[in-house]
Write an enzyme that holds these catalytic residues in place. Structure first.
Site, PDB file in Angstrom:
ATOM      1  N   ASP A 138      -5.249   0.508   5.389  1.00 21.97           N
ATOM      2  CA  ASP A 138      -5.495   1.666   6.014  1.00 21.97           C
ATOM      3  C   ASP A 138      -5.746   2.934   5.183  1.00 21.97           C
ATOM      4  O   ASP A 138      -6.030   4.099   5.560  1.00 21.97           O
ATOM      5  CB  ASP A 138      -4.252   2.083   6.652  1.00 21.97           C
ATOM      6  N   HIS A 140      -4.769   3.820   2.181  1.00 20.37           N
ATOM      7  CA  HIS A 140      -3.725   4.541   1.393  1.00 20.37           C
ATOM      8  C   HIS A 140      -3.694   4.209  -0.135  1.00 20.37           C
ATOM      9  O   HIS A 140      -4.204   3.172  -0.589  1.00 20.37           O
ATOM     10  CB  HIS A 140      -2.069   4.385   1.465  1.00 20.37           C
ATOM     11  N   GLU A 145       0.054   7.925   2.849  1.00 20.16           N
ATOM     12  CA  GLU A 145      -0.571   7.214   4.233  1.00 20.16           C
ATOM     13  C   GLU A 145      -1.578   8.291   4.628  1.00 20.16           C
ATOM     14  O   GLU A 145      -1.413   9.604   4.442  1.00 20.16           O
ATOM     15  CB  GLU A 145       0.718   6.918   5.088  1.00 20.16           C
TER      16      GLU A 145
HETATM   17  C1  F6R Z   1       1.616  -0.196  -4.987  1.00 20.25           C
HETATM   18  C2  F6R Z   1       0.772   0.670  -4.243  1.00 20.25           C
HETATM   19  C3  F6R Z   1      -0.003   0.426  -2.929  1.00 20.25           C
HETATM   20  C4  F6R Z   1      -0.741  -0.921  -3.129  1.00 20.25           C
HETATM   21  C5  F6R Z   1      -1.602  -1.193  -1.827  1.00 20.25           C
HETATM   22  C6  F6R Z   1      -2.326  -2.383  -1.865  1.00 20.25           C
HETATM   23  O1  F6R Z   1       2.383   0.280  -6.010  1.00 20.25           O
HETATM   24  O2  F6R Z   1       1.106   1.925  -4.926  1.00 20.25           O
HETATM   25  O3  F6R Z   1      -1.005   1.538  -2.719  1.00 20.25           O
HETATM   26  O4  F6R Z   1      -1.746  -0.803  -4.255  1.00 20.25           O
HETATM   27  O5  F6R Z   1      -0.536  -1.519  -0.648  1.00 20.25           O
HETATM   28  O6  F6R Z   1      -1.357  -3.600  -1.844  1.00 20.25           O
HETATM   29  P1  F6R Z   1      -1.752  -5.168  -2.417  1.00 20.25           P
HETATM   30  O7  F6R Z   1      -2.214  -5.075  -3.677  1.00 20.25           O
HETATM   31  O8  F6R Z   1      -0.435  -5.757  -2.111  1.00 20.25           O
HETATM   32  O9  F6R Z   1      -2.907  -5.392  -1.260  1.00 20.25           O
END
Ligand code: F6R
Length: 258
Positions: A138, A140, A145
């Site tokens: 999304d 973030h 968010e």
């Molecule tokens: C984790 C974080 C999140 C992840 C994101 C992607 O510390 O800050 O922003 O980087 O949610 O997550 P993955 O890598 O599991 O797809």
């Protein structure tokens, strides 16, 4: 923003690791900004290998986390502090010590106060020398968010349904077990990192990557704020790059510089 499009996640992780080893190795009193989630795992594997080979160490160096789930048990393996311990802490990992790993205290009785304290701590450390980021589907970064302030400081945020669904895989696939809130470095806090390296892999990230690189800066896609940072490198595989309109140009520019 420099965009590196790699055939495989492994090739992107190789580049990211070599660059981080260079930056951390070349800095006086470096602070490494670390992310969790699945995206940086291959990068961390390479940092551990470099430590084992004697070409890299986080011994005596500081690492700061991006975020932490609120209300997660101290000993839960998915508590981000524990994930980072597993990946990075110890002589058998990268040499990072537990005392020099900084994470938000999400079990504090007042998480908002804990968030403010963490922001202060990051400032006192001088911010990240280089910050590793992933990106949510999304848009973030950390757990900022959509719809939040583009200049926010570290704060408590509610996780979107999309993020909780994406992260259910870390909680036995059970959405009910995924925490609903986090303490997250704010976008303003992240933007103070001296350098940022963002990794994104797979088709599921393609839209977010398109918005990040080619979309208008907007709170709807929080990662777009990175377009305003002077030193950002985005490393993606071909699937994550699949919606980029100017992919060929980014590759030409990347090849001219590397
Ligand atoms: C984790 C974080 C999140 C992840 C994101 C992607 O510390 O800050 O922003 O980087 O949610 O997550 P993955 O890598 O599991 O797809």
């Amino acid at each position: 923003m420099q965009v590196g499009i790699f055939q495989t996640q492994e090739a992107a992780a190789d580049y990211a690791a070599a660059h981080i080893i260079d930056v951390v190795g070349g800095a006086t009193d470096p602070v490494l900004g670390v992310a969790t989630g699945s995206t940086p795992l291959k990068l961390y594997e390479r940092l551990r290998a470099a430590h084992a080979a004697g070409t890299f160490t986080l011994a005596g160096k500081k690492a700061i986390a991006l975020d932490e789930y609120v209300g997660i048990a101290d000993d839960h393996p998915e508590r981000y502090r524990n994930v980072l311990r597993t990946e990075l802490v110890g002589e058998d990992k990268t040499g990072l010590t537990d005392e020099l790993l900084f994470t938000p205290d999400s079990s504090a009785p007042d998480p908002q106060a804990a968030a403010a304290r963490y922001d202060e701590q990051i400032r006192a450390l001088g911010g990240a020398t280089i910050q590793i980021l992933g990106i949510g589907s999304d848009g973030h970064i950390a757990f900022n968010e959509p719809g939040g302030s583009l200049v926010s400081r570290t704060h408590v945020d509610v996780l979107t349904a999309q993020t909780r669904t994406d992260n259910a895989r870390f909680f036995d696939g059970d959405l009910a077990k995924v925490p609903t809130e986090s303490i997250s470095q704010g976008l303003g806090t992240i933007m103070e990192a001296k350098e940022i390296i963002l990794l994104a892999f797979g088709e599921g990230k393609a839209r977010a990557v398109k918005e990040l690189v080619e979309g208008a800066v907007s709170a709807k896609w929080p990662a777009t704020v990175l377009q305003m940072h002077p030193k950002v490198t985005v490393l993606v595989d071909e699937a994550a790059a699949s919606q980029l309109e100017l992919a060929d140009f980014y590759t030409e520019r990347w090849n001219a510089r590397h």
